[in-house]
Design an enzyme around this catalytic site. Structure first.
Site, PDB file in Angstrom:
ATOM      1  N   SER A 162     -17.064 -40.587 -11.146  1.00 14.22           N
ATOM      2  CA  SER A 162     -16.374 -41.392 -10.153  1.00 14.22           C
ATOM      3  C   SER A 162     -15.030 -41.878 -10.699  1.00 14.22           C
ATOM      4  O   SER A 162     -14.171 -41.071 -11.029  1.00 14.22           O
ATOM      5  CB  SER A 162     -17.282 -42.542  -9.709  1.00 14.22           C
ATOM      6  OG  SER A 162     -16.792 -43.165  -8.551  1.00 14.22           O
ATOM      7  N   ASP A 257     -21.571 -37.507  -0.097  1.00 17.69           N
ATOM      8  CA  ASP A 257     -20.634 -38.408  -0.769  1.00 17.69           C
ATOM      9  C   ASP A 257     -19.280 -38.374  -0.066  1.00 17.69           C
ATOM     10  O   ASP A 257     -18.716 -37.296   0.145  1.00 17.69           O
ATOM     11  CB  ASP A 257     -20.478 -37.941  -2.227  1.00 17.69           C
ATOM     12  CG  ASP A 257     -19.614 -38.852  -3.073  1.00 17.69           C
ATOM     13  OD1 ASP A 257     -19.023 -39.807  -2.542  1.00 17.69           O
ATOM     14  OD2 ASP A 257     -19.533 -38.591  -4.295  1.00 17.69           O
ATOM     15  N   HIS A 287     -23.425 -40.433  -3.811  1.00 19.86           N
ATOM     16  CA  HIS A 287     -22.476 -40.844  -4.832  1.00 19.86           C
ATOM     17  C   HIS A 287     -23.192 -41.668  -5.910  1.00 19.86           C
ATOM     18  O   HIS A 287     -24.076 -42.462  -5.616  1.00 19.86           O
ATOM     19  CB  HIS A 287     -21.361 -41.691  -4.213  1.00 19.86           C
ATOM     20  CG  HIS A 287     -20.283 -42.016  -5.188  1.00 19.86           C
ATOM     21  ND1 HIS A 287     -19.321 -41.106  -5.549  1.00 19.86           N
ATOM     22  CD2 HIS A 287     -20.038 -43.139  -5.913  1.00 19.86           C
ATOM     23  CE1 HIS A 287     -18.516 -41.661  -6.446  1.00 19.86           C
ATOM     24  NE2 HIS A 287     -18.931 -42.890  -6.683  1.00 19.86           N
TER      25      HIS A 287
END
Length: 314
Positions: A162, A257, A287
């Site tokens: 991320s 996601d 995610h």
């Protein structure tokens, strides 16, 4: 959106929706971070976030002027060993190295590598580019102190999930532009590669578990602060003038996601500039799934894929 989720993922998503505020609604970020850290250390947190493999050696070191890092390494193996520098996720606003322990410890054992997971300055207290500058300092420090750490300065990879994937991608670009440190590979796990543009996956999964479209936009504004709107590639690595001559890359994305297209567009940009790229999208994954192995079963397969890639490249 939930049709292909595993039952435990669906249950987790439902509980999360009932119990969690979005980052855009958090008034006291330090208290929120402390609450999350306590949850990580709890029995429930261990069941959700996974636990470090007990066979891995774990240590804590101080890098440079005070950056804390958690280090996982295999026992009984003499160096110099390959090194994976791993940056945690959390929207540049939250998170810590401990949330990566499940993944980092297993990579250390299965790749016979030293995995270093550092802290970095968090926004909004320390907005862009503080995290980038800190992570760059960590990379150069590790290479300079390779012998003391038992690692090979010629066998280094960067990895992150991320926001951490964003930072890893940026470091690969900075290292290329600076003529070193030489990197063997980058592993970008559902990375944020574009700060502003809105792509179809964000609309398709606007209200997804863990990360919503509103969360994405709030994280970006908190991270960029007064520099929101700045098109610096250190914020949006996809905006770099060229992606040529980057190291071999593995990009992992999650089917459900909003950041999915950040990964696919970055894959396409790298391939267009001749970078060898391995790409995988994990069905039913949300995610953050590599930090949620207890509730997203496909995390185990993704871990094996990362290990396979690193064994080949390091």
């Amino acid at each position: 959106m939930t049709s292909s989720m595993a039952p435990r993922t669906r249950l987790f998503a439902a509980l999360l929706r009932l119990s969690e505020k979005g980052i855009e609604d958090i008034a006291d970020l330090p208290a929120y971070r402390a609450k999350r850290a306590r949850l990580q250390r709890s029995l429930l947190g261990g069941a959700v976030f996974g636990r470090a493999d007990r066979h891995a050696l774990v240590d804590e070191i101080t890098i440079g002027a005070g950056t804390r890092a958690v280090v996982h390494r295999p026992p009984g193996v003499t160096g110099p060993l390959p090194c994976v520098l791993n940056f945690h996720g959390g929207g540049w606003v939250q998170g810590n190295p401990e949330q990566s322990a499940w993944m980092a410890s297993r990579i250390a054992l299965r790749c016979n590598a030293v995995v270093v997971s550092p802290t970095y300055p968090l926004a909004p207290e320390r907005p862009f580019p503080a995290a980038v500058e800190s992570c760059w300092g960590t990379l150069t420090w590790l290479v300079e102190h390779a012998e003391d750490l038992g690692i090979s300065s010629q066998r280094v990879a960067v990895m992150g999930d991320s926001a951490g994937g964003n930072l890893a991608a940026v470091l690969a670009l900075l290292a290329r532009d600076a003529g070193g440190p030489a990197l063997r590979a980058q592993v970008l796990i559902y990375p944020g590669t574009e700060m502003y543009d809105r792509w179809p996956s964000e609309d398709r999964h606007a209200d997804a578990p863990v990360l919503t479209s509103a969360n994405m936009r709030a994280f970006g504004r908190l991270y960029m602060g007064e520099r929101y709107g700045d098109e610096d590639f250190r914020a949006s690595p996809i905006r770099a003038a060229s992606h040529a001559d980057l190291p071999k890359t593995f990009i992992l994305t999650a089917e459900l996601d909003p950041l999915l297209d950040n990964g696919t567009h970055y894959r396409d940009a790298l391939v267009a500039d001749g970078v060898p790229v391995r790409y995988a999208e994990y069905p039913g994954a949300i995610h953050g799934f590599m930090s949620l192995p207890g509730v997203v079963p496909v995390a185990a397969r993704a871990l094996e894929d990362i290990v396979d890639f690193l064994r080949l490249t390091l």
